[in-house]
Design an enzyme around this catalytic site. Structure first.
Site, PDB file in Angstrom:
ATOM      1  N   ARG A  63       1.010  -1.591   0.039  1.00  0.00           N
ATOM      2  CA  ARG A  63       0.060  -0.056  -0.025  1.00  0.00           C
ATOM      3  C   ARG A  63       0.818   1.302   0.146  1.00  0.00           C
ATOM      4  O   ARG A  63       0.408   2.333  -0.236  1.00  0.00           O
ATOM      5  CB  ARG A  63      -0.957   0.047   1.216  1.00  0.00           C
ATOM      6  CG  ARG A  63      -1.885  -1.117   1.183  1.00  0.00           C
ATOM      7  CD  ARG A  63      -2.809  -0.954   2.535  1.00  0.00           C
ATOM      8  NE  ARG A  63      -3.757   0.064   2.478  1.00  0.00           N
ATOM      9  CZ  ARG A  63      -4.923   0.107   1.846  1.00  0.00           C
ATOM     10  NH1 ARG A  63      -5.397  -1.122   1.381  1.00  0.00           N
ATOM     11  NH2 ARG A  63      -5.836   1.035   1.724  1.00  0.00           N
ATOM     12  N   GLY A 100      -5.223   9.238   4.024  1.00  0.00           N
ATOM     13  CA  GLY A 100      -5.954  10.227   3.587  1.00  0.00           C
ATOM     14  C   GLY A 100      -5.633  11.561   3.561  1.00  0.00           C
ATOM     15  O   GLY A 100      -4.458  11.721   3.307  1.00  0.00           O
ATOM     16  N   GLU A 128      -3.540  -1.738 -22.010  1.00  0.00           N
ATOM     17  CA  GLU A 128      -3.107  -2.436 -20.953  1.00  0.00           C
ATOM     18  C   GLU A 128      -1.514  -3.020 -20.938  1.00  0.00           C
ATOM     19  O   GLU A 128      -0.593  -2.775 -19.880  1.00  0.00           O
ATOM     20  CB  GLU A 128      -3.881  -3.700 -20.456  1.00  0.00           C
ATOM     21  CG  GLU A 128      -3.581  -4.461 -19.221  1.00  0.00           C
ATOM     22  CD  GLU A 128      -3.738  -3.783 -17.911  1.00  0.00           C
ATOM     23  OE1 GLU A 128      -4.094  -2.606 -17.951  1.00  0.00           O
ATOM     24  OE2 GLU A 128      -3.246  -4.484 -16.910  1.00  0.00           O
ATOM     25  N   HIS A 137      -2.635   8.366 -38.933  1.00  0.00           N
ATOM     26  CA  HIS A 137      -3.005   9.705 -38.620  1.00  0.00           C
ATOM     27  C   HIS A 137      -1.973  10.454 -37.713  1.00  0.00           C
ATOM     28  O   HIS A 137      -2.326  11.403 -37.029  1.00  0.00           O
ATOM     29  CB  HIS A 137      -4.311   9.790 -37.931  1.00  0.00           C
ATOM     30  CG  HIS A 137      -5.313   8.946 -38.777  1.00  0.00           C
ATOM     31  ND1 HIS A 137      -6.046   9.805 -40.036  1.00  0.00           N
ATOM     32  CD2 HIS A 137      -5.923   7.802 -38.652  1.00  0.00           C
ATOM     33  CE1 HIS A 137      -6.873   8.966 -40.434  1.00  0.00           C
ATOM     34  NE2 HIS A 137      -6.863   7.866 -39.890  1.00  0.00           N
TER      35      HIS A 137
END
Ligand code: M6R
Length: 626
Positions: A38, A113, A495, A518
């Site tokens: 995390r 947070g 991805e 393009h």
């Protein structure tokens, strides 16, 4: 150094709290190890012993903190907390690491947070003589608790009072040396879950932190405060009224969140994909032979009323949404838009009761996606979440949920959860088609059978990726890799490029192959590696031959072509410098096999460059800040 703007030093992190008979320090460190995905900018712990608070924190990975802990002896303790940090701005140094303490050194707090009004609170606290020593928004919480503890008569009440003053999204966990038996937590729009043990209790950002000790979890709601003791937990709202909390059993065990002999979680998670796909399909066909989605919670009438679908998601989940659009529009004949969750609510989208918003999120905690969900519900749209984490915030904020059953994904790069998101999106599309009658029952079941064949095909891909490893090794020095695809192969290319960026830190870009002329074709130069995802020959009209022409065009300009095509497709052999064959699959399901070599490619290339594929730089698994 100037003071940061509000919210610029916020974190999306891993938090652990413990009360029980075991040595708190080792329980907390073990929990942090399981949450390090995390955030890994810094780590810190606090324990209570002999009515005193002891803390340690260090910049860098958890190993740095462990080395610091080993330098001195630690008191025996049964109450503690810990934190791993992911900093969005500002230096991830020792002072900014958590926990933060108050002026008296008796309160320690960790946070995940954003405290949006922290600058005003800081000014107020400094005016009252508090000395703040870090640049974080978090530190104000320690000092606010110090202020309130004079009056509140306990840490839990002080926490409730200060939460009412905080703006933003936060999980807070705190200890106070004068409340030596308890850890207190609070949450608003940020994850926090309780682990209920026998004579011990846990708090964590994710069940992975305590799964080795207990599989009983308690979900906390928004704006709730929890008091954790050895033998009980008490949950209230921010006003102190008792609040309901749902208890549930975690259906995977500690081994699912361990490497199981693999060097990296990512390698294990890639290998787990056949099983993850199979588990996500399990039990979806009822006794009457129709597709049943038990968790759907939206009535058939509600589903028949839908006239538009909007998929919102971020990163890899967004790519799953882009792929889902093709199947949903084809099977259900409902217009389907796919939008980056971070852009969605800012463009004033047209939503009403007949819009179905599908929010795809592995973690169920991505703040951008959560905010999109909240916005859609304010506009009275119905929201269906596709999520991998039971009880997480996004499914709870939604009207309905379809869980993917990938098991815990620890590697920061999404792999098995992407494949299961594709399966879940297919199930939703087929279910809508069944309910709305745009497909006959036998047609729906025919696709279910095709899906049921996919785990074996994914297994087959995994058994034949050795050349992809060799290829990755040979490209470790490449400066850039391009990816091309058409139809569902285009999001697969996106991805593939995302995986390469996040793991190998290389410039990688994906284009819809039809866009080449393009502009992007100007990028092609001698030796530039270009990965091309080729759709099945049997598929959509002239798609296949068009992409074969694209391969010839780039090869003629010097590109080194790496072609992913299905077995037996001889038409590409002459134009592929490297040919990666995948098993035959229906066009709409081909991403389930064509993505896998791209995951392996990115992972192996990153490993060849010496990178930690589980914890790529600057990233975190759950992005709980906007
Ligand atoms: O948990 P979520 O699915 O909501 O996360 C969304 C993205 O942050 C995530 O897919 C990210 O792009 C991955 N690291 C990509 O591998």
């Amino acid at each position: 150094m100037g003071r940061p703007a509000p919210g610029t030093l916020t974190v999306m992190c891993g938090i652990v709290g413990y009360v029980g008979a075991k040595p708190a320090l080792s329980v907390v460190i073990d929990g942090l190890r399981r949450l390090e995905y995390r955030g890994y900018d810094s780590a810190g712990v606090a324990v209570l012993a002999d009515d005193k608070l002891a803390t340690a924190k260090r910049a860098g990975k958890l190993a740095n903190l462990e080395a610091a802990l080993a330098e001195r002896s630690w008191p025996e303790s049964s109450v503690g907390l810990g934190h791993t940090r992911w900093a969005t701005h500002g230096p991830p140094n020792d002072p900014n690491a958590h926990p933060h303490v108050d002026c008296t050194g008796s309160v320690a707090v960790v946070h995940n947070g954003i405290i949006e009004n922290f600058a005003a609170l800081r000014t107020w606290l400094e005016g009252r003589g508090h000395e703040l020593t870090s640049e974080t928004d978090t530190e104000v919480v320690a000092h606010l608790l110090e202020e309130e503890l004079h009056e509140a008569g306990g840490l839990a009440e002080a926490m409730r009072r200060i939460c009412a003053r905080l703006e933003g999204a936060f999980t807070l966990v705190a200890v106070h040396s004068e409340d030596p038996e308890t850890v207190v937590g609070a949450r608003r729009n940020s994850p926090l879950v309780v682990g209920r043990g026998d004579g011990e209790n846990f708090l964590a950002s994710d069940v992975a932190a305590f799964i080795a000790h207990t599989r009983q979890a308690v979900e906390l709601g928004q704006d709730q405060v929890v008091e954790l003791y050895r033998d009980r937990i008490a949950v209230t709202d921010f006003h102190g009224s008792p609040a309901p909390a749902r208890e549930y059993h975690v259906d995977w065990d500690a081994s699912a969140a361990e490497k199981g002999g693999y060097e990296y979680f990512m390698l294990k998670e890639i290998a787990e994909q056949p099983r993850a796909v199979a588990e996500t399909l399990l039990g979806r066909v009822g006794e009457d032979g129709t597709l049943t989605l038990d968790e759907m919670r939206l009535s058939d009438d509600e589903l028949r009323d839908i006239d538009k679908i909007v998929i919102v998601a971020c990163g890899t989940a967004y790519h799953a949404g882009l792929i889902a659009k093709y199947a949903i529009e084809h099977w259900c004949r409902i217009p389907c838009e796919v939008e980056l969750a971070s852009e969605f609510r800012y463009r004033d989208p047209i939503l009403d009761r007949s819009t179905l918003v599908i929010a795809i999120s592995q973690s169920g905690e991505t703040l951008d996606t959560l905010m999109a969900v909240n916005y859609a519900r304010e506009q009275r749209s119905r929201v269906l979440a596709i999520c991998n984490v039971n009880g997480s915030t996004i499914p709870r904020a939604s009207d309905a949920v379809l869980y993917t059953h990938a098991g815990p994904e620890v590697g920061v790069a999404a792999t098995k959860t992407f494949l299961t998101q594709l399966v879940a999106c297919n199930l939703v599309g087929l279910y809508l088609a069944q309910v709305r009658g745009t497909k006959y029952g036998d047609e729906v079941i025919a696709v279910i059978h095709q899906l049921a064949a996919m785990p074996e095909k994914v297994e087959q891909v995994l058994g034949t990726v050795a050349p992809v490893r060799a290829l990755a090794g040979s490209l470790a020095d490449a400066k850039c890799v391009l990816f091309l695809g058409r139809h569902v192969g285009y999001p697969v290319a996106l991805e593939g490029a995302l995986k390469l960026k996040e793991l190998a830190y290389m410039h990688a870009e994906a284009f819809a192959a039809g866009e080449l002329k393009h502009g992007p074709i100007a990028l092609i130069e001698d030796g530039l590696p270009v990965v091309v995802v080729v759709p099945p020959k049997r598929g959509r009209g002239p798609l296949h031959e068009k992409i074969v022409s694209n391969i010839q065009e780039i090869r003629a300009r010097g590109a080194r072509t790496i072609v992913i095509a299905e077995e037996g497709d001889d038409s590409v052999v002459g134009y592929a410098d490297t040919l990666i064959a995948v098993p035959q699959a229906p066009t709409l399901l081909q991403p389930l096999v064509s993505t896998v070599p791209l995951q392996v490619f990115a992972c192996e290339l990153a490993l060849a460059k010496g990178h930690d594929v589980d914890r790529p730089r600057n990233l975190a698994k759950s992005v709980t800040v906007e």
